[in-house]
Design a protein around this motif. Structure first.
Motif, short mmCIF file in Angstrom:
data_model
loop_
_atom_site.label_atom_id
_atom_site.label_comp_id
_atom_site.label_asym_id
_atom_site.label_seq_id
_atom_site.Cartn_x
_atom_site.Cartn_y
_atom_site.Cartn_z
N ALA A 136 5.92 -4.12 -2.74
CA ALA A 136 7.18 -3.45 -3.09
C ALA A 136 8.18 -3.52 -1.94
CB ALA A 136 6.91 -2.00 -3.48
N GLY A 183 13.03 1.53 1.19
CA GLY A 183 14.19 1.15 0.40
C GLY A 183 15.43 1.95 0.77
N VAL A 184 15.25 3.25 1.00
CA VAL A 184 16.38 4.10 1.40
C VAL A 184 16.95 3.61 2.74
CG1 VAL A 184 17.11 6.43 2.01
CG2 VAL A 184 15.47 6.09 0.15
N SER A 214 7.14 2.81 0.55
CA SER A 214 7.99 1.77 -0.02
C SER A 214 9.33 2.34 -0.48
CB SER A 214 7.29 1.05 -1.17
OG SER A 214 7.10 1.90 -2.26
N VAL A 215 9.33 3.56 -1.00
CA VAL A 215 10.58 4.23 -1.39
C VAL A 215 11.41 4.55 -0.15
CG1 VAL A 215 11.58 6.26 -2.50
CG2 VAL A 215 9.55 5.17 -3.49
N ASN A 272 2.14 -1.31 -1.96
CA ASN A 272 3.27 -0.86 -1.15
C ASN A 272 3.86 -2.03 -0.37
OD1 ASN A 272 3.42 1.86 -1.83
ND2 ASN A 272 2.01 2.51 -0.24
N LEU A 278 8.15 10.91 1.39
CA LEU A 278 8.25 9.94 0.31
C LEU A 278 7.18 8.88 0.45
CD1 LEU A 278 12.12 9.30 0.31
CD2 LEU A 278 10.84 10.63 -1.37
N ASN A 279 6.88 8.20 -0.63
CA ASN A 279 6.09 6.97 -0.55
C ASN A 279 6.77 6.00 0.41
OD1 ASN A 279 6.00 4.01 -1.67
ND2 ASN A 279 4.06 4.95 -2.26
N THR A 320 11.99 -5.30 -1.87
CA THR A 320 13.21 -4.62 -1.45
C THR A 320 13.83 -5.30 -0.24
OG1 THR A 320 12.33 -2.52 -2.26
CG2 THR A 320 14.20 -2.41 -0.76
#
Length: 245
Positions: free
Chosen positions: A112, A233-234, A229-230, A109, A226-227, A116
């Protein structure tokens, strides 16, 4: 002695720390005794290096050599000094953007998120010295090499880093479900720092008390989160969207 990104042996680790090698964490066998081990423990405390006391089986997995009850992980990169990094970025950037990671534990994570962050123009990543995922070879691989391109700094306490950023004119926004405000309600086209929390607990309550804004992601499905890392990113791409608008 060195084995990949690890050092083993008490004297070797002491010498590495004194030589300012980027020692990320020291694993010490539970119950280890001796004057040299005491010297090492005193040194890591003085330097603020993260330490874990573990069974010998853990050390045997970390190193196949004669580790003498101590193994240290070495960061593949050199960390930046926090205050110097902030001052440099503020001097050079009209809209600084920092990312703070509160007790993130998974190295992939972490990688990632670094990837990003580099893609979205983050000027620096701030992590706590203790309780944070180490920057390992897996982190580097997952980051696709971005860890070599974006400055990363370690601090003793994330709250103190937040106070310093606020006093330097930055707005600090925490990603958390404990608010009614969504990410899209918060102005992000300002000098900014975003705080992302741990995978299981999110941003710690003590850190939430210090930030300027809290923001959540709207969720329409049955899964509650959410994860990290996701989610990160958002958040970062919403910053980018507002700044490019």
């Amino acid at each position: 002695m060195k084995e990949h990104h690890r050092i083993y042996g008490i004297r070797a680790i002491i010498e590495a720390i004194n030589a300012e090698e980027p020692v990320d964490k020291v694993f010490i066998q539970k119950g280890l005794k001796g004057e040299l081990s005491k010297e090492l423990e005193t040194l890591v405390r003085r330097k603020g290096i993260s330490t874990s006391y573990v069974p010998v089986e853990k050390l045997n997995r970390l190193s196949t050599e004669n580790h003498q009850g101590v193994v240290a992980s070495i960061s593949p990169i050199a960390f930046h000094q926090f205050e110097d990094l902030v001052e440099k970025v503020i001097e050079e950037r009209k809209l600084p953007l920092f990312l703070l990671l509160d007790q993130l534990s998974d190295v992939r994570n972490f990688g990632a998120i670094i990837r990003t962050a580099e893609c979205t123009g983050v000027d620096g990543i701030i992590i706590p010295k203790h309780g944070s995922a180490p920057l390992t070879a897996d982190t580097i691989k997952t980051s696709a090499g971005a860890a070599f391109k974006i400055p990363i700094a370690k601090v003793d306490h994330l709250k103190d880093a937040i106070f310093y950023l606020q006093s330097s004119g930055l707005s600090v926004v925490a990603a958390t479900e404990k608010t009614k405000d969504t990410l899209y309600d918060i102005p992000l086209n300002v000098p900014l720092a975003i705080v992302m929390g741990a995978e299981d607990k999110g941003v710690s309550p003590s850190v939430l008390k210090t930030v300027d804004h809290m923001a959540r992601l709207p969720m329409l499905g049955e899964i509650a989160s959410l994860n990290v890392s996701v989610a990160c990113g958002v958040f970062l791409y919403e910053v980018l969207r507002q700044r490019l608008a």
